[in-house]
Each structure stands twice: as structure tokens, then as C-alpha cells.
Design a protein around this motif. Sequence first.
Motif, PDB file in Angstrom:
ATOM      1  N   ASP A  65       0.829  -1.213   0.000  1.00  0.00           N
ATOM      2  CA  ASP A  65       0.000   0.000   0.000  1.00  0.00           C
ATOM      3  C   ASP A  65       0.859   1.258   0.000  1.00  0.00           C
ATOM      4  O   ASP A  65       0.512   2.262  -0.618  1.00  0.00           O
ATOM      5  N   SER A  68       2.809   1.412  -3.548  1.00  0.00           N
ATOM      6  CA  SER A  68       1.947   1.629  -4.721  1.00  0.00           C
ATOM      7  C   SER A  68       1.242   2.984  -4.667  1.00  0.00           C
ATOM      8  O   SER A  68       0.628   3.393  -5.649  1.00  0.00           O
ATOM      9  N   GLY A  69       1.308   3.665  -3.543  1.00  0.00           N
ATOM     10  CA  GLY A  69       0.675   4.988  -3.441  1.00  0.00           C
ATOM     11  C   GLY A  69      -0.730   4.939  -2.856  1.00  0.00           C
ATOM     12  O   GLY A  69      -1.390   5.973  -2.738  1.00  0.00           O
ATOM     13  N   ILE A  70      -1.208   3.735  -2.499  1.00  0.00           N
ATOM     14  CA  ILE A  70      -2.554   3.618  -1.913  1.00  0.00           C
ATOM     15  C   ILE A  70      -2.649   4.457  -0.629  1.00  0.00           C
ATOM     16  O   ILE A  70      -3.633   5.165  -0.404  1.00  0.00           O
ATOM     17  N   LYS A  72      -1.023   7.067   0.125  1.00  0.00           N
ATOM     18  CA  LYS A  72      -1.058   8.493  -0.234  1.00  0.00           C
ATOM     19  C   LYS A  72      -2.493   8.895  -0.600  1.00  0.00           C
ATOM     20  O   LYS A  72      -2.995   9.933  -0.201  1.00  0.00           O
ATOM     21  N   ARG A  73      -3.125   8.013  -1.365  1.00  0.00           N
ATOM     22  CA  ARG A  73      -4.497   8.282  -1.788  1.00  0.00           C
ATOM     23  C   ARG A  73      -5.441   8.304  -0.575  1.00  0.00           C
ATOM     24  O   ARG A  73      -6.352   9.130  -0.505  1.00  0.00           O
ATOM     25  N   LEU A  74      -5.188   7.373   0.351  1.00  0.00           N
ATOM     26  CA  LEU A  74      -6.032   7.323   1.546  1.00  0.00           C
ATOM     27  C   LEU A  74      -5.798   8.527   2.452  1.00  0.00           C
ATOM     28  O   LEU A  74      -6.688   8.935   3.191  1.00  0.00           O
ATOM     29  N   ALA A  75      -4.578   9.100   2.361  1.00  0.00           N
ATOM     30  CA  ALA A  75      -4.266  10.264   3.194  1.00  0.00           C
ATOM     31  C   ALA A  75      -5.129  11.465   2.812  1.00  0.00           C
ATOM     32  O   ALA A  75      -5.340  12.374   3.609  1.00  0.00           O
ATOM     33  N   VAL A  76      -5.626  11.457   1.578  1.00  0.00           N
ATOM     34  CA  VAL A  76      -6.484  12.553   1.120  1.00  0.00           C
ATOM     35  C   VAL A  76      -7.951  12.268   1.462  1.00  0.00           C
ATOM     36  O   VAL A  76      -8.775  13.168   1.540  1.00  0.00           O
ATOM     37  N   ALA A  77      -8.258  10.996   1.680  1.00  0.00           N
ATOM     38  CA  ALA A  77      -9.640  10.578   1.949  1.00  0.00           C
ATOM     39  C   ALA A  77     -10.028  10.887   3.400  1.00  0.00           C
ATOM     40  O   ALA A  77      -9.159  11.109   4.245  1.00  0.00           O
ATOM     41  N   PRO A  78     -11.348  10.869   3.675  1.00  0.00           N
ATOM     42  CA  PRO A  78     -11.771  11.159   5.059  1.00  0.00           C
ATOM     43  C   PRO A  78     -11.582   9.955   5.980  1.00  0.00           C
ATOM     44  O   PRO A  78     -12.530   9.383   6.496  1.00  0.00           O
ATOM     45  N   ILE A  79     -10.341   9.564   6.140  1.00  0.00           N
ATOM     46  CA  ILE A  79     -10.026   8.431   7.008  1.00  0.00           C
ATOM     47  C   ILE A  79      -8.658   8.699   7.642  1.00  0.00           C
ATOM     48  O   ILE A  79      -7.761   9.208   6.964  1.00  0.00           O
ATOM     49  N   ILE A 227       2.800   8.121   5.577  1.00  0.00           N
ATOM     50  CA  ILE A 227       2.540   8.141   4.131  1.00  0.00           C
ATOM     51  C   ILE A 227       3.673   7.542   3.318  1.00  0.00           C
ATOM     52  O   ILE A 227       3.470   6.643   2.527  1.00  0.00           O
ATOM     53  N   HIS A 228       4.902   8.051   3.490  1.00  0.00           N
ATOM     54  CA  HIS A 228       5.971   7.710   2.545  1.00  0.00           C
ATOM     55  C   HIS A 228       6.761   6.541   2.943  1.00  0.00           C
ATOM     56  O   HIS A 228       6.965   5.653   3.135  1.00  0.00           O
TER      57      HIS A 228
END
Lengths: 228, 315
Positions: A65, A68-70, A72-79, A227-228
Motif C-alpha cells: 500500500d 503503490s501509493g494507496i 497516499k491516496r487514503l491520506a487525502v480521503a476522510p479516514i 505516508i511515505h
Amino acid sequence: MTIFEFALKRSFGNPTNLIFLSLFPLAAIFLPQSELWPALPYGYHYFGILLLFVAIRLTAILIEDRTSGIVKRLAVAPITHFSYLSQNLLAFACILVLQCTVVVAGGVLYGQELGQPLMLLVLYVSFAFTALAMAVAWVALYRSKEIAFLVYMTIIVLLSLLGGMLFPVEMIPEPLSRVIMVLPTYWLTDGMAWVTSGGDLLDFWLANGVLWLYTIIFLTLGSVRKIH
Amino acid sequence: MTIASLQGVVKRYGTQLVLDGVDLDLHEGEILGLLGPNGAGKTTLIQTLTGMTPVDRGTINLFGDDRHPFSHANREKLGLVTQEITVFDELTARENVLFFAGVYGIKGEEKKRRAAEALAFVGLEDRADKRPAKFSGGMKRRLNIACALTHRPRLLIMDEPTVGIDPQSRNHILEAVTRLRDRGTTILYTTHYMEEVQAIASRVVIMDQGQIIQEGTVDELVRTIQHEEKVSIDVTDASLVDRGRLEQIAGIKQVTVHGNKLTVISAAGAGNLDRIITIIKEQTGLVGIQADKPNLEDVFLTLTGKQLRDKEEGS
């Protein structure tokens, strides 16, 4: 609980994982008993090693995760990252606890000599959480799943050797025997000795307590990376 | 109406100044093309606008909220299409989309309906139950976009969504982006492909060295540069053309010959095309003529002194 649900789905979606998660634990039930050492049947004595392997395989999802950047994507989501990590860990923990239960229940039904099966289950569950926490802390250090696996294999072998899982701890030279008390596998072996031989109940809970202490320490270390 | 804005945003990594007082407004319903050479600060700008990276100084306003721009409620209105393909290979396309819908709190039948809608939107409805491991690069990119659409974001940030894909898939994605804009989504679109920005962007922002150096519509940006006029002329036999005579025409700066094609560069507004054609017709046959207008690429080159893409990447 989307992440929990999909962590389960992803864990069973990999054919190699299926072998680790279902075939190996079932095989452990039917392995024979030794006449001298170990006191538990082979499958049960080595089950701790299998838990270490399964834990690192499950937590590889966290590296995937991240790379693959998942994440990172979740870091922008409301979670929150806490929610992401805890739901994944809950899914992994459910799998490990189920494995422990199947192995112990299977052994009882098959008629294996397990000493105090319920206490063995408690001990396995404690160690399963420690194995999971160690794996989480370990994968937090790496960006490559392959390298993390490779190095961790060596660690597992060392932990097994020095923790008394591959030969009796009594065979370890005196200067080393005190040092190995820092290893989680030592406390698993110690707990398994109590399950088969009995003794002061406090000793059994001490072994479990140390394993849970390790769990807390490793989980704290493993949750730092985000994240990273 | 401004949907998001950055004001005086400064971001440093160690001693390196990555964003240097960036001011940027995103207006509702527009596609804002963000261009910049590598290292210009585009990715950091996206990271600050999405709350992934805290800023050192400046203000971020998202959906009218500059006190808590990255609140739970605001995150529900924000979508990100990452440059990397962030999908799960072990799940089917439908499961991937369902995962992200679930993360955004969409439940039950509505979740299934939105997933089907998002897959149809990017043209993957017939592949919904296949795993992306067997998809082409273009199909993976489309799935990557579908995953960001289920929660119907008001602001969608797309970080180079067409990298490394075939022209057909690229056209499909560009059409999808335009349709998203048409249904009211505001889009921040970064790319290395100038022609994409020219095709879809309502407004363009050019960044370099952590600063916004120019912004406006494509036409406005092109008008800002004083450029030479370039005319390509195909003739039947270029060896018969007296280049010296052509170079004596007022305003002509350069005449070059490649095979039977003459390229004539003049100062802007020289108005000498009739004279050029007359001379060429006296000496050989005229096959075709094409005037090349300055484009966004020329603007970018003039402002930054750099090509947007390395030449070896091709176009």
C-alpha cells in the motif's frame, strides 16, 4: 470497516497466502509427537515459527500500500492513518487467532497430547499478536517487500534458534542463556513448557505478559511511519 | 466562485525552497492546467493542497474554509488521481472501485450503483469483474480515475493521469475529464503533455522554481510572447530557389532548406508572405504552404527556458 473487509479479501486473494493461512496450520495438527524433545507434538512446537511467517506475509500488504501509493491516496480521503492501520491489524489478528483456534481445537479432536489446550490457545494468541506487532514494526522500515522478507527470514531463523524452538534452551551456553531472555520466542518456549509440565500459574502469565509488552512496544514503533 | 485557494504558501524541505510564496485560485467548474518543468514544485503544490504536506507559511482555503481546510467534511469533497497507478492488482476492477467508495463512507446499494457508474464513466463496465493485473496501461489509468469518482468530488486533482499510455486511451481520458467538468467538477490537471492542456484547460498556470510565473487562458498566454512567424513551404525543386533573394525581403530572418521544404522565419507582423510566394513561383513550383502559429509550448519555452518534456521522450 471497508479496510478491514478488504484486508481479509486481499489476504486470501493470494494463492501463496492461502497455503500459509490454511494448509500449513492444518498440516501442523497431524505431525507426530517426539519421544524425547520437544514435549509438544512437532506441529505444535513449531507453530510459533509458522505464526512468525504468516504475520510477515500478512503485513506485506502494508508495504504494498505504501509503495503503490494507496496510502497516499487514503491520506487525502476522510479516514485517519490510525483507522487504516487498526482495521488492517484487526483483519490480520482475526486470521491469526482463527489459525490458533483451528490448530488447538484440531489437536484436541485428533487426540494430540497438548497438556492444557486452553492455556496453549491463550499462549498462541499472545504470541500471534507479538508476531504481528514485530512484523508491523519490521515492514515499517522497508519500501521493498522482497528485501523486508529476505532479511526477516534470517531474523526468524535466529529467533527460533536462540529462543529454544529448534533445540532445547538448556543447550545454549551459560553467557548466552541470560541474553536470550530478551527474545519473544524464549517466552513462547517458556509458556509451552508450562503448558506441558505445569507449575506456578504466575509463571505462565508472566510469559504472556512479556509477550504483550513486546506487542505494545512493536506496535508503537510500527505505527510511526505514515505516508511515505 | 473560488473553490480552493493558496495564498502566500511557502514550503521548504531542509534548506531547499520548494514553494516560494505561491498564490493560486481555483474557480468552480474550471479545468486548471498546471504546467511546469521537473522540480518546479507541482507535486508539492498538490501535496499541500490535499493536506498531505503541511505548509511552512501561508494560507490554504478549501471550499470556503481556511481554518480547517482538511476537515472530514472537506475531504469528502476532494478527489485525487495519483500519478502512480494506485489500484489493487489482487482485486477486480469493481472491487477496487467499491473499496474507495467504502472509504468515502458510501454504503449498500448506493455503493454498488456508484461503482457501476464510475466504471461506465471510464468505459470499463465490460471489464468490471476482471483483475487489473491483466489490464493494459491505459485501462489501469482509467480504473485509477474511476476509483477517484465514486464519491463525486467537487474538486478533483489529477496528477499526470495520462503518463505512458496509448493515444486512444489518452483521448478516452481527456473526454472523461471534459465530461466531468461539464457536470460541475472543478479539476486541477497537471501534465507534461502540452497538447492536453491546450485541448481541455479553461485556464493555465505555469510554475517554475517554486513560483507561479504566468497564468491565464491559452490564448492570453500565447499573446504575452512576442514571437517570430514561421512559414513552411513545400516546393517541387528547392535547389532552384535563390535563397539570397528570399533573405533580402524585408523582415526575413532566416531561410532554411530540408529536402524540398523551405522554412522561412520572419519578424512578427512583417507581412511579407505575398512577396515570398511570388519569388518562389518565379523559380519553381509551389506544392503547399503552412504558417505555424506560436503555441503553448513556445510560451513555456520562452518563460522557463526549458522544454516541458525531454526531447527523447517523444511527443
